[in-house]
Design an enzyme around this catalytic site. Structure first.
Site, PDB file in Angstrom:
ATOM      1  N   ALA A  81       3.023  -0.715   4.800  1.00  0.00           N
ATOM      2  CA  ALA A  81       2.571  -0.744   6.198  1.00  0.00           C
ATOM      3  C   ALA A  81       2.141  -2.138   6.646  1.00  0.00           C
ATOM      4  O   ALA A  81       2.151  -2.443   7.848  1.00  0.00           O
ATOM      5  CB  ALA A  81       1.422   0.232   6.395  1.00  0.00           C
ATOM      6  N   PRO A 104       0.802  -1.228   0.000  1.00  0.00           N
ATOM      7  CA  PRO A 104       0.000   0.000   0.000  1.00  0.00           C
ATOM      8  C   PRO A 104       0.831   1.272   0.000  1.00  0.00           C
ATOM      9  O   PRO A 104       1.879   1.357   0.603  1.00  0.00           O
ATOM     10  CB  PRO A 104      -0.811  -0.108   1.300  1.00  0.00           C
ATOM     11  CG  PRO A 104      -0.120  -1.127   2.118  1.00  0.00           C
ATOM     12  CD  PRO A 104       0.562  -2.058   1.175  1.00  0.00           C
ATOM     13  N   ASN A 105       0.305   2.241  -0.751  1.00  0.00           N
ATOM     14  CA  ASN A 105       0.827   3.602  -0.859  1.00  0.00           C
ATOM     15  C   ASN A 105       2.105   3.697  -1.689  1.00  0.00           C
ATOM     16  O   ASN A 105       2.576   4.799  -1.974  1.00  0.00           O
ATOM     17  CB  ASN A 105       1.054   4.228   0.527  1.00  0.00           C
ATOM     18  CG  ASN A 105      -0.227   4.313   1.316  1.00  0.00           C
ATOM     19  OD1 ASN A 105      -1.197   4.921   0.866  1.00  0.00           O
ATOM     20  ND2 ASN A 105      -0.268   3.661   2.478  1.00  0.00           N
ATOM     21  N   ASN A 111       8.091  -5.436  -0.847  1.00  0.00           N
ATOM     22  CA  ASN A 111       7.993  -4.287   0.048  1.00  0.00           C
ATOM     23  C   ASN A 111       6.537  -4.251   0.482  1.00  0.00           C
ATOM     24  O   ASN A 111       5.696  -3.743  -0.252  1.00  0.00           O
ATOM     25  CB  ASN A 111       8.381  -2.982  -0.643  1.00  0.00           C
ATOM     26  CG  ASN A 111       8.314  -1.796   0.310  1.00  0.00           C
ATOM     27  OD1 ASN A 111       7.687  -1.883   1.367  1.00  0.00           O
ATOM     28  ND2 ASN A 111       8.967  -0.706  -0.058  1.00  0.00           N
ATOM     29  N   ASP A 126       1.715 -15.619   6.486  1.00  0.00           N
ATOM     30  CA  ASP A 126       1.223 -16.979   6.272  1.00  0.00           C
ATOM     31  C   ASP A 126       1.175 -17.335   4.788  1.00  0.00           C
ATOM     32  O   ASP A 126       1.454 -18.482   4.409  1.00  0.00           O
ATOM     33  CB  ASP A 126      -0.174 -17.138   6.882  1.00  0.00           C
ATOM     34  CG  ASP A 126      -0.137 -17.192   8.405  1.00  0.00           C
ATOM     35  OD1 ASP A 126      -1.213 -17.058   9.023  1.00  0.00           O
ATOM     36  OD2 ASP A 126       0.969 -17.354   8.965  1.00  0.00           O
ATOM     37  N   HIS A 142      12.612  -2.463   2.335  1.00  0.00           N
ATOM     38  CA  HIS A 142      12.035  -1.178   2.739  1.00  0.00           C
ATOM     39  C   HIS A 142      12.912  -0.075   2.175  1.00  0.00           C
ATOM     40  O   HIS A 142      14.148  -0.121   2.318  1.00  0.00           O
ATOM     41  CB  HIS A 142      11.969  -1.061   4.257  1.00  0.00           C
ATOM     42  CG  HIS A 142      11.258  -2.210   4.897  1.00  0.00           C
ATOM     43  ND1 HIS A 142       9.901  -2.399   4.786  1.00  0.00           N
ATOM     44  CD2 HIS A 142      11.728  -3.276   5.592  1.00  0.00           C
ATOM     45  CE1 HIS A 142       9.565  -3.498   5.409  1.00  0.00           C
ATOM     46  NE2 HIS A 142      10.656  -4.062   5.892  1.00  0.00           N
ATOM     47  N   ARG A 181       5.058  10.926  -2.781  1.00  0.00           N
ATOM     48  CA  ARG A 181       4.770  10.612  -1.376  1.00  0.00           C
ATOM     49  C   ARG A 181       5.984  10.879  -0.511  1.00  0.00           C
ATOM     50  O   ARG A 181       7.005  10.205  -0.626  1.00  0.00           O
ATOM     51  CB  ARG A 181       4.374   9.141  -1.255  1.00  0.00           C
ATOM     52  CG  ARG A 181       4.179   8.681   0.169  1.00  0.00           C
ATOM     53  CD  ARG A 181       4.160   7.184   0.271  1.00  0.00           C
ATOM     54  NE  ARG A 181       3.981   6.746   1.657  1.00  0.00           N
ATOM     55  CZ  ARG A 181       4.224   5.512   2.074  1.00  0.00           C
ATOM     56  NH1 ARG A 181       4.630   4.579   1.210  1.00  0.00           N
ATOM     57  NH2 ARG A 181       4.059   5.193   3.340  1.00  0.00           N
ATOM     58  N   GLU A 210      12.727  -9.256   1.950  1.00  0.00           N
ATOM     59  CA  GLU A 210      11.903  -8.149   2.461  1.00  0.00           C
ATOM     60  C   GLU A 210      12.641  -6.856   2.200  1.00  0.00           C
ATOM     61  O   GLU A 210      13.848  -6.766   2.509  1.00  0.00           O
ATOM     62  CB  GLU A 210      11.663  -8.337   3.949  1.00  0.00           C
ATOM     63  CG  GLU A 210      10.869  -7.242   4.617  1.00  0.00           C
ATOM     64  CD  GLU A 210      10.773  -7.429   6.124  1.00  0.00           C
ATOM     65  OE1 GLU A 210      11.061  -8.537   6.612  1.00  0.00           O
ATOM     66  OE2 GLU A 210      10.405  -6.459   6.813  1.00  0.00           O
ATOM     67  N   ARG A 214      12.847   5.018  12.446  1.00  0.00           N
ATOM     68  CA  ARG A 214      11.588   5.755  12.358  1.00  0.00           C
ATOM     69  C   ARG A 214      10.709   5.478  13.575  1.00  0.00           C
ATOM     70  O   ARG A 214      11.179   4.981  14.593  1.00  0.00           O
ATOM     71  CB  ARG A 214      10.879   5.427  11.031  1.00  0.00           C
ATOM     72  CG  ARG A 214      11.732   5.786   9.808  1.00  0.00           C
ATOM     73  CD  ARG A 214      11.018   5.479   8.517  1.00  0.00           C
ATOM     74  NE  ARG A 214       9.834   6.340   8.335  1.00  0.00           N
ATOM     75  CZ  ARG A 214       8.928   6.117   7.381  1.00  0.00           C
ATOM     76  NH1 ARG A 214       9.067   5.065   6.552  1.00  0.00           N
ATOM     77  NH2 ARG A 214       7.889   6.929   7.261  1.00  0.00           N
ATOM     78  N   TYR A 247      11.016   8.765   0.935  1.00  0.00           N
ATOM     79  CA  TYR A 247      10.948   7.706  -0.084  1.00  0.00           C
ATOM     80  C   TYR A 247      11.590   8.073  -1.422  1.00  0.00           C
ATOM     81  O   TYR A 247      11.639   7.249  -2.328  1.00  0.00           O
ATOM     82  CB  TYR A 247       9.481   7.311  -0.305  1.00  0.00           C
ATOM     83  CG  TYR A 247       8.839   6.778   0.951  1.00  0.00           C
ATOM     84  CD1 TYR A 247       7.905   7.536   1.668  1.00  0.00           C
ATOM     85  CD2 TYR A 247       9.167   5.524   1.450  1.00  0.00           C
ATOM     86  CE1 TYR A 247       7.326   7.055   2.830  1.00  0.00           C
ATOM     87  CE2 TYR A 247       8.594   5.038   2.611  1.00  0.00           C
ATOM     88  CZ  TYR A 247       7.674   5.796   3.298  1.00  0.00           C
ATOM     89  OH  TYR A 247       7.094   5.320   4.450  1.00  0.00           O
TER      90      TYR A 247
HETATM   91  O1  DHK Z   1      10.377   2.168   3.742  1.00  0.00           O
HETATM   92  C1  DHK Z   1       9.460   1.572   3.125  1.00  0.00           C
HETATM   93  O2  DHK Z   1       9.551   1.257   1.919  1.00  0.00           O
HETATM   94  C2  DHK Z   1       8.174   1.185   3.838  1.00  0.00           C
HETATM   95  C3  DHK Z   1       6.991   1.731   3.145  1.00  0.00           C
HETATM   96  C4  DHK Z   1       5.853   2.072   3.779  1.00  0.00           C
HETATM   97  O3  DHK Z   1       4.773   2.430   3.075  1.00  0.00           O
HETATM   98  C5  DHK Z   1       5.784   2.154   5.248  1.00  0.00           C
HETATM   99  O4  DHK Z   1       4.452   1.896   5.751  1.00  0.00           O
HETATM  100  C6  DHK Z   1       6.801   1.262   5.908  1.00  0.00           C
HETATM  101  O5  DHK Z   1       6.814   1.446   7.303  1.00  0.00           O
HETATM  102  C7  DHK Z   1       8.189   1.516   5.294  1.00  0.00           C
END
Ligand code: DHK
Length: 149
Positions: A79, A10-11, A76, A89, A102, A18, A100, A109, A23
């Site tokens: 959240a 998400p996002n 990634n 799962d 980020h 953003r 994984e 953070r 990011y």
């Molecule tokens: O750093 C990132 O790519 C992660 C991306 C998100 O959207 C956050 O909710 C995570 O906490 C961190």
């Protein structure tokens, strides 16, 4: 040869606009394009990508990966990293090794970002390298014997 699936949660569709201080300014399309270019230079049989703001859609895409012969997932989870037993799962259920990722250093953070439901089962965790982390993840999955079937 690796068959790689990149999943963004998400996002991450908002990348580029953003919170650029956190990011960066690259868009998700930029990230995926760079990943595909990197995969083409390496011994990658197939590369696919998926982004969703919905937990169930991500789970369904993970399930589908097993039927596609995916040998490595780069995820990634956004959240959902910090909340989703269900995505944990799903990854365990299909038994496909994963990295994984980020963009930010989640450990520098807010406290609620310090816990991940995935990290203890990941082959590797990349955090804080910005979007460059995706390039390193593709290289690692493409070259590590841990992602071969
Ligand atoms: O750093 C990132 O790519 C992660 C991306 C998100 O959207 C956050 O909710 C995570 O906490 C961190």
């Amino acid at each position: 040869m690796a068959n790689i699936l990149l999943i963004n949660g998400p996002n991450l569709n908002l990348l580029g606009t953003r919170e650029p201080a956190v990011y960066g300014s690259d868009t998700l399309a930029d990230v995926v394009s760079n990943c595909k270019k990197g995969a083409q230079k390496l011994d990658v049989k197939a590369f696919s990508d998926f982004q969703s703001n919905h937990e169930g859609a991500i789970i369904d895409r993970i399930h589908q990966a097993r039927d596609e012969g995916v040998t490595g997932i780069i995820i990634n989870p956004g959240a959902f990293t910090h909340t989703s037993v269900a995505i944990r799962d799903a990854l365990l259920g299909v038994d496909i090794p994963f990295v994984e990722l980020h963009i930010s250093n989640v450990h520098a953070r807010e406290a609620f970002r310090h816990h991940s439901y995935l990290s203890d089962k990941a082959v590797a965790v990349i955090a804080g390298l910005g979007v460059k982390g995706y390039d390193y993840a593709v290289d690692f999955v493409a070259t590590s014997p841990k992602f071969r079937r």
